[in-house]
Design an enzyme around this catalytic site. Structure first.
Site, mmCIF file in Angstrom:
data_model
loop_
_atom_site.group_PDB
_atom_site.id
_atom_site.type_symbol
_atom_site.label_atom_id
_atom_site.label_comp_id
_atom_site.label_asym_id
_atom_site.label_seq_id
_atom_site.Cartn_x
_atom_site.Cartn_y
_atom_site.Cartn_z
ATOM 1 N N GLY A 167 3.211 -3.400 -3.986
ATOM 2 C CA GLY A 167 2.938 -3.545 -5.419
ATOM 3 C C GLY A 167 3.302 -2.259 -6.143
ATOM 4 N N ARG A 168 2.447 -1.257 -5.970
ATOM 5 C CA ARG A 168 2.619 0.020 -6.657
ATOM 6 C C ARG A 168 4.021 0.631 -6.465
ATOM 7 N NH1 ARG A 168 -1.720 3.397 -7.553
ATOM 8 N NH2 ARG A 168 -2.820 2.289 -5.902
ATOM 9 N N GLY A 184 0.772 -1.245 0.000
ATOM 10 C CA GLY A 184 0.000 0.000 0.000
ATOM 11 C C GLY A 184 0.791 1.276 0.000
ATOM 12 N N CYS A 219 -15.485 5.073 -27.174
ATOM 13 C CA CYS A 219 -16.790 5.737 -27.175
ATOM 14 C C CYS A 219 -17.389 5.804 -25.773
ATOM 15 C CB CYS A 219 -17.730 5.012 -28.124
ATOM 16 S SG CYS A 219 -17.100 5.060 -29.789
ATOM 17 N N GLU A 220 -16.777 6.614 -24.928
ATOM 18 C CA GLU A 220 -17.243 6.863 -23.558
ATOM 19 C C GLU A 220 -16.756 8.257 -23.185
ATOM 20 O OE1 GLU A 220 -18.905 4.917 -21.364
ATOM 21 O OE2 GLU A 220 -18.833 3.025 -22.485
#
Ligand SMILES: *Cc1c(COP(=O)(O)O)cnc(C)c1O
Length: 423
Positions: free
Chosen positions: A284-285, A245, A351-352
C-alpha cells in the site's frame, strides 16, 4: 518522465517546487488549498517496481487500497494489471467502480460482516483471507446459503521476533490480526473438509513501514513450512501471499526498493521448491506514499514565548499521521524565501493540542506562503475526517503538464446533507 524510488518526486525548478511539469503554486492558485497532489509517473513507477521484479512469474500485486482509495488511483493501477487488497465492503465497491478485476481481489480484515461476505462472494473475488475460526464458519455459512464455494486463504501469524526487527507490527502473537501459527493447520484441515470452501492460498501481513528485508524472509520461511506441511497432508495451495508493509523514506530511513524485496522473497520460494506457485504481495504505502503531497497555505505566524507557530490551512483532520503516530512528515517551501529563517511548529486551525503537522522546522516563510508536506500519498486522504466541520481537501493527479481533479473539495453543505431535525 520516470522516478526511481529515491528520486524526489516534488522537486524545485528555478526556486519553484514542481510535481512533474507543473508548479505547485499554480495548482494552489487554480484549485485552492489544502489540496492533495499526486504524481501519476511516481505512482506508476512504484507499481512497476513490483510488477517488473515479478515479470515472468506467476504473480499478482494486490494494492492495499486503504492506503489511498481514490477511484482514479485505483483505475490507473487496475489498467496496469494490479489486483486489490480490500478490508471492507466499501472497498470492494470502490475496486469494482474503478474497473478492478474481482478475480484479482483479496479480502482481508478481522471482522467481515455477513453482508460484506455475501457481496464479495457474488462478485467472485479471488480469496477470503480468513483471520479466525469464527470467521471461517461465517464464510462457510454464507457460502452454503448462496450455494457457492468460497475461495479461502488463512492469514497466519508468523510471530516474527520484534526484538530483532523493531517496526510497527501486526504479525506478533499479541496482535489482533491473523490466526496463531500453531492453530493454522487445524483451520486448513477444517476448510479443506468443507463442501462450501475451497482452499486457494496462504497469506500473512507482518506490519507496516518495514525498512528491512530480513523480517519478510523470516516470515516467508515460516509460511513455507506450513505450505510443506499442508502438501504433506494433500492440501495444495494455488498462491502464497506475503502481504504488504514495505516502508518508504520519510526522513532518513533506508528501506529496500520493492525490487530488492521481491528478489529476496523469490529466492526463498525457489530455494524451497515452491517457485511454481502464484506469488502475491499486498503493498500500500510503498505504491502511493511518495507520489503524494499535501499542499497547504500559511494563514498566519504566531510568535510565542518559547515557540513559533506557523498556522496553516491544513490540519490533523486532513493529515492524521502526526497526531496519530507522532509521525515525522517532510515539509518543503513551495516558492523562494520571503522572510528570515525561524524555527516553527507547523499546526492547523483545529481545536486540539494534538493538531500539529510538523515540529521544530527551520523555515523562511511569511503569511500567505505555500508549504508542501511531501510523502503524504499514503494514509493521508484515506484517514482524513470532517472534524471541526472541515470539508476534506481536493485531490489532483498531475500527468506531465496536465492536472486532473480526481476529487473535488468537499463542500460544507455536503457535510450535513444526511442530517435531519426532530419534528
Ligand atoms: C494495510 C495492509 C496492507 C498494506 O500495508 P502497507 O504498509 O500500506 O504496505 C497489506 N495487507 C493487509 C492485510 C493490510 O491490512
Amino acid at each position: 518522465m520516470s522516478f526511481n524510488s529515491r528520486a524526489d518526486v516534488f522537486h524545485a525548478r528555478h526556486g519553484d517546487l514542481h510535481c512533474e511539469e507543473v508548479a505547485l503554486a499554480s495548482i494552489a492558485a487554480r484549485f485552492g488549498t489544502p489540496t492533495y497532489v499526486y504524481s501519476k509517473a511516481a505512482l506508476l513507477a512504484a507499481y512497476r517496481g513490483y510488477a517488473q521484479a515479478l515479470q515472468g512469474r506467476r504473480a499478482l500485486v494486490c494494492y492495499a487500497m486503504k492506503a489511498n482509495p481514490n477511484l482514479a488511483v485505483l483505475n490507473l493501477l487496475a489498467r496496469e494489471g494490479s489486483g486489490f487488497d480490500i478490508v471492507s465492503g466499501g472497498e470492494l465497491a470502490r475496486a469494482l467502480a474503478a474497473g478492478g478485476d474481482p478475480a484479482k481481489v483479496v479480502f482481508s480484515g478481522v471482522g467481515k460482516s455477513e453482508a460484506e461476505i455475501e457481496a464479495a462472494l457474488k462478485a467472485d473475488i479471488l480469496s477470503f483471507n480468513l483471520e479466525s475460526i469464527a470467521e471461517l464458519e461465517t464464510v462457510e455459512r454464507v457460502a452454503a446459503r448462496l450455494r457457492k464455494r468460497a475461495p479461502v486463504s488463512v492469514r497466519t501469524n508468523p510471530d516474527v521476533d520484534p526484538k530483532t526487527h523493531p517496526y510497527i507490527t501486526t504479525g506478533l502473537k499479541s496482535n489482533k490480526f491473523g490466526v496463531a501459527y500453531a492453530d493454522t493447520l487445524a483451520l486448513y484441515r477444517r476448510a479443506a473438509a468443507s463442501p462450501h470452501l475451497t482452499v486457494v492460498g496462504i497469506d500473512c501481513h507482518i506490519g507496516s513501514q518495514i525498512t528491512e528485508v530480513r523480517p519478510y524472509v523470516d516470515a516467508a520461511d515460516r509460511l513455507l513450512d506450513l505450505v510443506d506441511a499442508l502438501e504433506h497432508e494433500g492440501v495444495h495451495l494455488h498462491h502464497i501471499d506475503f502481504g504488504g508493509g514495505l516502508g518508504i523514506a520519510y526522513r532518513d530511513e533506508t528501506p529496500p526498493a520493492p525490487e530488492a524485496l521481491i528478489r529476496a522473497l523469490l529466492a526463498r520460494v525457489d530455494a524451497r521448491g515452491h517457485g511454481n506457485k502464484t506469488i502475491m504481495v499486498e503493498p500500500g504505502r510503498s505504491i502511493i506514499g511518495r507520489a503524494g503531497a499535501l499542499l497547504t497555505r500559511v494563514l498566519l505566524l504566531k510568535h510565542g514565548e518559547t515557540k513559533n507557530f506557523a498556522i496553516v490551512d491544513a490540519a490533523m483532520n486532513d493529515l492524521m499521521r502526526p497526531a496519530l503516530y507522532q509521525a515525522w512528515m517532510n515539509v518543503k517551501t513551495v516558492q523562494p524565501a520571503t522572510a528570515a529563517e525561524a524555527r516553527y511548529d507547523i499546526v492547523g486551525p483545529v481545536c486540539e493540542s494534538g493538531d500539529w503537522l510538523a515540529r521544530d522546522r527551520d523555515l523562511a516563510i511569511s503569511p500567505g506562503d505555500l508549504l508542501a508536506i511531501t510523502d503524504a500519498g499514503a494514509y493521508g486522504m484515506s484517514m482524513a475526517s470532517n472534524y471541526n466541520t472541515r470539508g476534506r481537501p481536493a485531490e489532483v493527479i498531475v500527468d506531465g503538464s496536465t492536472v486532473y481533479v480526481v476529487r473535488r473539495r468537499e463542500t460544507v453543505e455536503a457535510l450535513f446533507a444526511g442530517e435531519s431535525l426532530l419534528p
